[in-house]
Scaffold this active site. Structure first.
Site, mmCIF file in Angstrom:
data_model
loop_
_atom_site.group_PDB
_atom_site.id
_atom_site.type_symbol
_atom_site.label_atom_id
_atom_site.label_comp_id
_atom_site.label_asym_id
_atom_site.label_seq_id
_atom_site.Cartn_x
_atom_site.Cartn_y
_atom_site.Cartn_z
ATOM 1 N N ASP A 146 0.787 -1.152 -0.142
ATOM 2 C CA ASP A 146 -0.055 -0.027 -0.099
ATOM 3 C C ASP A 146 1.078 1.256 0.142
ATOM 4 O O ASP A 146 2.180 0.968 0.592
ATOM 5 C CB ASP A 146 -0.990 0.086 1.233
ATOM 6 C CG ASP A 146 -1.556 1.229 1.635
ATOM 7 O OD1 ASP A 146 -2.232 1.783 0.721
ATOM 8 O OD2 ASP A 146 -1.518 1.741 2.694
ATOM 9 N N ASP A 193 0.144 5.185 0.980
ATOM 10 C CA ASP A 193 0.016 6.299 1.894
ATOM 11 C C ASP A 193 -0.034 5.539 3.294
ATOM 12 O O ASP A 193 -0.813 4.498 3.473
ATOM 13 C CB ASP A 193 -1.290 7.128 1.642
ATOM 14 C CG ASP A 193 -1.074 8.390 2.396
ATOM 15 O OD1 ASP A 193 -0.149 9.157 2.304
ATOM 16 O OD2 ASP A 193 -1.905 8.741 3.350
HETATM 17 N N1 PLP Z 1 -7.711 8.364 -1.545
HETATM 18 C C1 PLP Z 1 -7.137 9.408 -1.626
HETATM 19 C C2 PLP Z 1 -7.864 10.699 -2.393
HETATM 20 C C3 PLP Z 1 -6.002 9.879 -0.805
HETATM 21 O O1 PLP Z 1 -5.477 11.055 -0.934
HETATM 22 C C4 PLP Z 1 -5.493 8.645 -0.121
HETATM 23 C C5 PLP Z 1 -4.363 8.949 0.450
HETATM 24 O O2 PLP Z 1 -3.556 9.906 0.226
HETATM 25 C C6 PLP Z 1 -5.987 7.595 -0.351
HETATM 26 C C7 PLP Z 1 -7.204 7.391 -1.003
HETATM 27 C C8 PLP Z 1 -5.538 6.304 0.278
HETATM 28 O O3 PLP Z 1 -4.380 5.773 -0.277
HETATM 29 P P1 PLP Z 1 -3.575 4.425 0.136
HETATM 30 O O4 PLP Z 1 -4.525 3.678 -0.522
HETATM 31 O O5 PLP Z 1 -2.389 4.504 -0.778
HETATM 32 O O6 PLP Z 1 -3.588 4.282 1.624
HETATM 33 CA CA CA Z 2 -2.772 3.447 3.220
#
Ligand code: PLP
Ligand code: CA
Length: 306
Positions: free
Chosen positions: A27, A29
């Site tokens: 993953d 973020d």
């Molecule tokens: N959706 C948006 C618009 C985001 O900005 C983020 C994280 O910054 C996510 C979803 C979640 O991302 P991830 O699946 O990489 O944790």
């Molecule tokens: Ca995440």
């Protein structure tokens, strides 16, 4: 390896786990970066995994960037990455419409420019992206006829989300045969300092409520993102590890697909959250209990450097 679930991963166990897999899904973020900053040690971990012959992929629910935008961001942060290793919901949504839905027609898009680009890259045209104002004047949508070529409504993250867009989506969705697809259901996006902003799930629910229909979503925990990786790279589920910071998206995706799962504590979920699922005794919640957890993916470094 027979250890109980939700085990802290350290010492010899790290190497044992890494030896038991060929591919690792990360993953983004909360795992390899937070906002615009790499998690300390993450670029080294990813680059060393690759040097050690592991195949590494990136799966993110964030629909605001195309594969190319992610590859550029990651390269700037010091990750050794190619575009085809990145599976974001903008790209996966386009793949879903093309390969699963076999969509013939246009999309009414509530989403980002990145989503428009990924749709166009697979030959799907869209209408709707961008602000619903022209030169500062609101468009009088009530007097703009529906586009008869639109055969699907797609909802992703849209900074220009508005009442008029919900209205427009609702008009299309009440037409016979119109498909309804959302990128993901994350309801809150965490910021530094315990703050948060509304995620795509909030936008999707508004459209679902108006249309009185439920969308199909492609993002985690739906297995489609893993299917994309597996079909393109021949990844075997029992030789694959999913690393994430959220139990209800990343870890559940891993469990749904039969992958090994590792929770990292640099993001949203805590060990207490995982233990609460485990102790609930509730069968539906066991998919949100990871096999292992680490403080940070930097904890994998000693096993890779040794
Ligand atoms: N959706 C948006 C618009 C985001 O900005 C983020 C994280 O910054 C996510 C979803 C979640 O991302 P991830 O699946 O990489 O944790
Ligand atoms: Ca995440």
């Amino acid at each position: 390896m027979s250890v109980s679930k939700c085990t802290r991963l350290s010492g010899a166990l790290v190497k044992q786990l890494l030896d038991s897999v060929d591919s690792i899904l990360f993953d983004c973020d909360g795992v390899i970066w937070r906002g615009d900053q790499a998690i300390p040690g993450a670029p080294q971990v990813i680059n060393l995994l690759k040097e050690n012959g592991k195949r590494v992929f990136f799966v993110t629910n964030n629909s605001t960037k195309s594969r190319k935008m992610y590859a550029d961001k990651m390269t700037a942060l010091g990750f050794d990455v190619t575009e085809d290793e990145v599976f974001g919901t903008a790209y996966c949504c386009a793949m879903y419409l093309k390969t699963v839905c076999k969509l013939e027609g246009k999309v009414y898009l509530i989403g980002s420019n990145a989503m428009r680009q990924e749709l166009e890259a697979v030959g799907i045209q869209q209408t709707g992206v961008g602000p619903d104002h022209i030169c500062g004047k609101p468009i009088d949508w009530a007097n703009v006829p529906l586009d008869p070529e639109v055969k699907a409504v797609v909802v992703g993250f849209d900074e220009h989300f508005s009442y008029m867009k919900v209205n427009r989506a609702m008009q299309y969705l009440t037409q016979q045969g119109c498909l309804f697809v959302g990128t993901n259901r994350d309801t809150r996006l965490p910021l530094e300092g315990g703050k948060a902003v509304p995620g795509t799930g909030c936008l999707l629910q508004a459209v679902e409520t108006a249309a009185q229909r439920e969308a199909q979503t492609v993002g985690k925990p739906n297995h489609f993102m893993f299917d994309c990786v597996a079909s393109q790279f021949g990844v075997k589920a029992d030789r694959c590890l999913m690393v994430g910071d959220r139990l209800d998206t990343d870890i559940l995706l891993g469990s749904n697909c039969g992958l090994k799962t590792l929770l990292t504590l640099t993001g949203v979920s805590t060990v207490a959250d995982a233990e609460a699922h485990q102790k609930s005794g509730c069968p539906e919640r066991q998919g949100m209990v990871p096999d292992y957890y680490v403080e940070s993916i930097a904890d994998l470094l000693p096993a890779l450097q040794g």
